[in-house]
Design an enzyme around this catalytic site. Structure first.
Site: not given
Ligand code: NAD
Length: 490
Positions: A177, A282
């Protein structure tokens, strides 16, 4: 009044049935770019139904025809490359050079998925027993869903989408979002390829939409990328509902620096890993284990890397680092730096409380460097997701590898050395799924799996390449008997 974004459902842009709207903010300027709907579970259900209908025909379209849409998509991505990259920079904050690099890595996945006629082939044996043949075919699953994070808005949806539709599934994206406009670009271009309606759809939203995707019986698989907390949750919820799930989580990536490393090159590479994309990768290195006499020279090259990085608006070609995503993120990162200091780390370069002239509303954290990070402390164990880099010391490679293997995350581990023997040992023993040798962002090409381990990944099959093909297909084994006596009748 900022535009309200729409969902892309059944081949059309539709105003969402939303509980509320959130601002999409340019993190460098603070400008509200648009408003994103938090779609309800009914909205998700409507898209799943459309996806199920589309799947019935799409799965029967020959793979050689399905990939024609991907060739068109690739051409459209190239044609609009610069506009998409600018959107990525505006909504996510990274520099335009970083956005171009990211989009290129995304397009590579479209290219690889164009090989699906060969990639999804099965195998067969004649006469497994007398007159009996056996063969395996791969078939698509149905509607598959994908939930993505904010930090790679152009690449991460493309880790999944091309493989999912090339193998014959219909695909439903729930983008972050915080960065929904890049995904809207992808949908617009897919719409122009002539792809049958409902094969690719997008529903904006937050937790309610994600929960609905995990729970809906019509969704067969969930691909998720985001923080470990949410990855673990989505994995548990989706698998409890009987779905396949692949959930990539957070990271704490360590670089081991040996005294025989080329320090100048190492400083450039680790500096870029730590501070590039404002540390919001990440695969960012956020910690170094510096072995023996490497400490002094490495600290100096990192000091130079931190101090010389030009922080500014990403659309300015001269900027080398943009802002972090939100004021909450800035506050969290600055608090963690303070906590690290209170635990005993020494701040060498302090990036807190800084602004870029002319961009006073931006969420700026400048490169920050700390030495003497204590083992087990906050900076050694917490994913910072900001441009903050800490140094720890070790007496030997053994000790350094033991530290890496004791970490809870396993996304990436790196070694800097000129010793082939040390490199060989490290790549075999380090407990992480992506390994960099004299590399600071070991991001696998599209034809390799993106292989996080431990708390960085929940599932079995990873994103990209053959793993993507296996994840989005189910195998069917056919055993058939044609007794020779029957064929003699003709
Ligand atoms: P986030 O977990 O806050 O959000 C990711 C997705 O989950 C979003 O679409 C969000 O709407 C949804 N979401 C958030 N809270 C939720 C909940 N309580 N229940 C259900 N859905 C929910 O992550 P972010 O801040 O957008 O991204 C950063 C994170 O992503 C970092 O921890 C990073 O390391 C990780 N990441 C990992 C990789 C990988 O390949 N391992 C790649 C990119 C980013």
């Amino acid at each position: 009044m900022a535009t309200q974004l729409s969902n892309f459902v059944g081949g059309h842009w539709k105003k969402a049935r939303a509980s509320r709207y959130l601002d999409v903010v340019n993190p460098a300027t603070g400008e509200v770019m648009s408003k994103v709907p938090l779609s309800t579970k009914e909205e998700v259900a409507r898209a799943v139904t459309q996806g199920m209908e589309a799947f019935r025909d799409w799965r029967r379209v020959p793979a050689t025809d399905r990939i024609q849409y991907l060739f068109r998509f690739k051409n459209l991505l190239e044609k609009h490359f610069e506009d998409i990259a600018r959107t990525m920079t505006r909504e996510c904050g990274k520099t335009i050079v970083e956005s171009r690099g990211e989009l290129r890595r995304g397009i590579e996945n479209v290219e690889v998925a164009c090989g699906i006629p060969s990639l999804m082939q099965g195998y067969n044996n004649e006469d497994v027993a007398r007159g009996i043949d056996e063969h395996m075919v791969r078939q698509p699953l149905g509607v598959v869903a994908c939930v993505t994070p904010f930090n790679f808005p152009g690449m991460i949806p493309l880790w999944f989408l091309p493989y999912a539709i090339a193998t014959g599934n219909s695909f439903l994206l729930k983008p972050s979002e915080k960065v929904p406009e890049t995904s809207a670009w992808l949908m617009r271009l897919l719409g122009q390829t002539g792809l049958p309606q409902g094969v690719v759809q997008m529903v904006h939203g937050g937790k309610e939409a994600v929960d609905a995707l995990c729970d809906h019986a019509g969704v067969r698989a969930v691909s998720f990328v985001g923080s470990t907390r949410v990855a673990r949750y989505v994995y548990a919820r989706a698998t409890a509902a009987g779905k396949r799930a692949q959930c990539q989580g957070g990271a704490k990536n360590t670089a081991i620096i040996l005294p025989d490393a080329d320090m100048e090159m190492t400083g450039d590479i680790v500096g870029d890993s730590a501070f590039g994309c404002a540390g919001q990768r990440c695969l960012a290195n956020s910690l170094a284990i510096v072995v023996g006499s490497a400490h002094e020279p490495f600290m100096e090259v990192m000091r130079e890397a931190a101090q010389s990085r030009r922080v500014g608006y990403g659309l300015d070609e001269a900027s080398q680092m943009g802002p972090v995503i939100s004021p909450q993120s800035k506050a969290r990162i600055e608090d963690l730096i303070g906590e690290g200091e209170r635990e005993g780390a020494r701040i060498l370069v302090d990036g807190r409380r800084k602004v870029v002239d002319g961009f006073e509303n931006g969420h700026w954290v400048f490169p920050t460097l700390l030495d003497g990070v204590p083992q087990g402390g906050t900076l050694a164990t917490t994913e910072l997701f900001g441009p903050v880099f800490g140094l720890m010391r070790a007496d030997s490679l053994d000790e350094a590898i033991e530290f890496v293997n004791g970490q809870t995350y396993g996304n990436m581990a790196c070694l800097f050395t000129s010793s082939g023997a040390a490199a060989r040992r490290f790549r075999s023993e380090a407990e992480a799924g992506n390994i960099g040798i004299n590399l600071g962002v070991a991001a696998p090409m599209a034809f390799y799996p993106f292989s996080g381990w431990k708390d960085s990944f929940f599932g079995t099959l990873h994103a990209q390449g053959r793993h993507g093909v296996e994840f989005y297909t189910q195998t069917k084994v056919v055993i058939e008997r044609w007794p020779p006596a029957w064929t003699r009748r003709f």
